[in-house]
Design a protein around this motif. Structure first.
Motif, PDB file in Angstrom:
ATOM      1  N   GLN A   8      -3.494 -15.298 138.847  1.00  0.00           N
ATOM      2  CA  GLN A   8      -2.979 -16.508 138.218  1.00  0.00           C
ATOM      3  C   GLN A   8      -3.855 -17.657 138.675  1.00  0.00           C
ATOM      4  O   GLN A   8      -3.892 -17.959 139.865  1.00  0.00           O
ATOM      5  N   GLY A  10      -5.152 -21.269 139.546  1.00  0.00           N
ATOM      6  CA  GLY A  10      -4.458 -22.426 140.097  1.00  0.00           C
ATOM      7  C   GLY A  10      -4.401 -23.568 139.103  1.00  0.00           C
ATOM      8  O   GLY A  10      -5.197 -23.659 138.180  1.00  0.00           O
ATOM      9  N   THR A  11      -3.425 -24.440 139.296  1.00  0.00           N
ATOM     10  CA  THR A  11      -3.316 -25.636 138.477  1.00  0.00           C
ATOM     11  C   THR A  11      -3.527 -26.846 139.379  1.00  0.00           C
ATOM     12  O   THR A  11      -3.506 -26.735 140.593  1.00  0.00           O
ATOM     13  N   GLN A  14      -1.186 -27.464 142.419  1.00  0.00           N
ATOM     14  CA  GLN A  14      -1.003 -26.460 143.458  1.00  0.00           C
ATOM     15  C   GLN A  14      -1.929 -26.776 144.621  1.00  0.00           C
ATOM     16  O   GLN A  14      -3.100 -26.433 144.614  1.00  0.00           O
ATOM     17  N   VAL A  30      -5.359 -24.643 145.282  1.00  0.00           N
ATOM     18  CA  VAL A  30      -5.211 -23.212 145.019  1.00  0.00           C
ATOM     19  C   VAL A  30      -6.193 -22.829 143.915  1.00  0.00           C
ATOM     20  O   VAL A  30      -6.152 -23.390 142.815  1.00  0.00           O
ATOM     21  N   THR A  33      -3.958 -17.008 142.669  1.00  0.00           N
ATOM     22  CA  THR A  33      -3.131 -16.091 143.453  1.00  0.00           C
ATOM     23  C   THR A  33      -3.135 -14.741 142.752  1.00  0.00           C
ATOM     24  O   THR A  33      -3.391 -14.655 141.541  1.00  0.00           O
ATOM     25  N   SER A  42       1.177 -10.490 148.330  1.00  0.00           N
ATOM     26  CA  SER A  42       0.612 -11.511 147.448  1.00  0.00           C
ATOM     27  C   SER A  42      -0.477 -12.230 148.224  1.00  0.00           C
ATOM     28  O   SER A  42      -0.389 -12.367 149.446  1.00  0.00           O
ATOM     29  N   VAL A  44      -3.399 -15.653 148.208  1.00  0.00           N
ATOM     30  CA  VAL A  44      -3.789 -16.947 147.667  1.00  0.00           C
ATOM     31  C   VAL A  44      -5.201 -17.254 148.153  1.00  0.00           C
ATOM     32  O   VAL A  44      -5.535 -16.990 149.304  1.00  0.00           O
ATOM     33  N   PRO A  66       5.777 -15.338 148.589  1.00  0.00           N
ATOM     34  CA  PRO A  66       6.070 -16.366 147.595  1.00  0.00           C
ATOM     35  C   PRO A  66       7.457 -16.981 147.797  1.00  0.00           C
ATOM     36  O   PRO A  66       8.379 -16.310 148.244  1.00  0.00           O
ATOM     37  N   ASP A  67       7.562 -18.268 147.447  1.00  0.00           N
ATOM     38  CA  ASP A  67       8.876 -18.906 147.465  1.00  0.00           C
ATOM     39  C   ASP A  67       9.615 -18.500 146.187  1.00  0.00           C
ATOM     40  O   ASP A  67       9.140 -17.653 145.424  1.00  0.00           O
ATOM     41  N   ASP A  71       5.420 -19.425 144.276  1.00  0.00           N
ATOM     42  CA  ASP A  71       4.286 -20.174 144.814  1.00  0.00           C
ATOM     43  C   ASP A  71       4.092 -19.908 146.301  1.00  0.00           C
ATOM     44  O   ASP A  71       4.994 -19.455 146.996  1.00  0.00           O
TER      45      ASP A  71
END
Length: 107
Positions: A8, A10-11, A14, A30, A33, A42, A44, A66-67, A71
């Motif tokens: 995925q 990053g944006t 993040q 980020v 991930t 996972s 990052v 991840p939360d 994330d």
């Protein structure tokens, strides 16, 4: 069984703050991930958010839990200490960078 990975990208929102051994904080962006079924973790990959677009940077990699939103949070990052695990992370990064270069060439 092949190691399945879900990358995925990053944006802009993040970001993670890392603190070094001397207590200095640095903000990281980020890059992406991904999940590894073989390792059941996972991961990052991060780069310094202050880096310029054409600047060569050192990419940091961590495993994370991840939360609820999926994330990574700075308190949940874990170092990667196994050589085989590092090799897998580097392979994913190299594939990501090669795909990114291919996308840039077609733009």
């Amino acid at each position: 069984m092949a190691d399945e990975k879900h990358v995925q990208k990053g944006t802009d929102d993040q970001q993670i703050t890392l603190t070094d051994d001397q207590g200095n904080e640095e903000l990281y962006q980020v890059l992406f991930t991904f999940d590894s079924e073989d390792y059941g973790k996972s991961y990052v990959l991060l780069y310094p958010s202050a880096a310029q677009e054409d600047e060569e940077v050192e990419i940091q990699a961590y495993s994370f839990k991840p939360d609820q939103a999926g994330d990574a949070a700075s308190g949940d990052l874990y170092p990667i200490e196994d050589d085989d695990e590092w090799d897998m992370v580097e392979e994913v990064l190299n594939t990501f960078l090669a795909d990114s270069d291919d996308d840039d060439a077609t733009d």
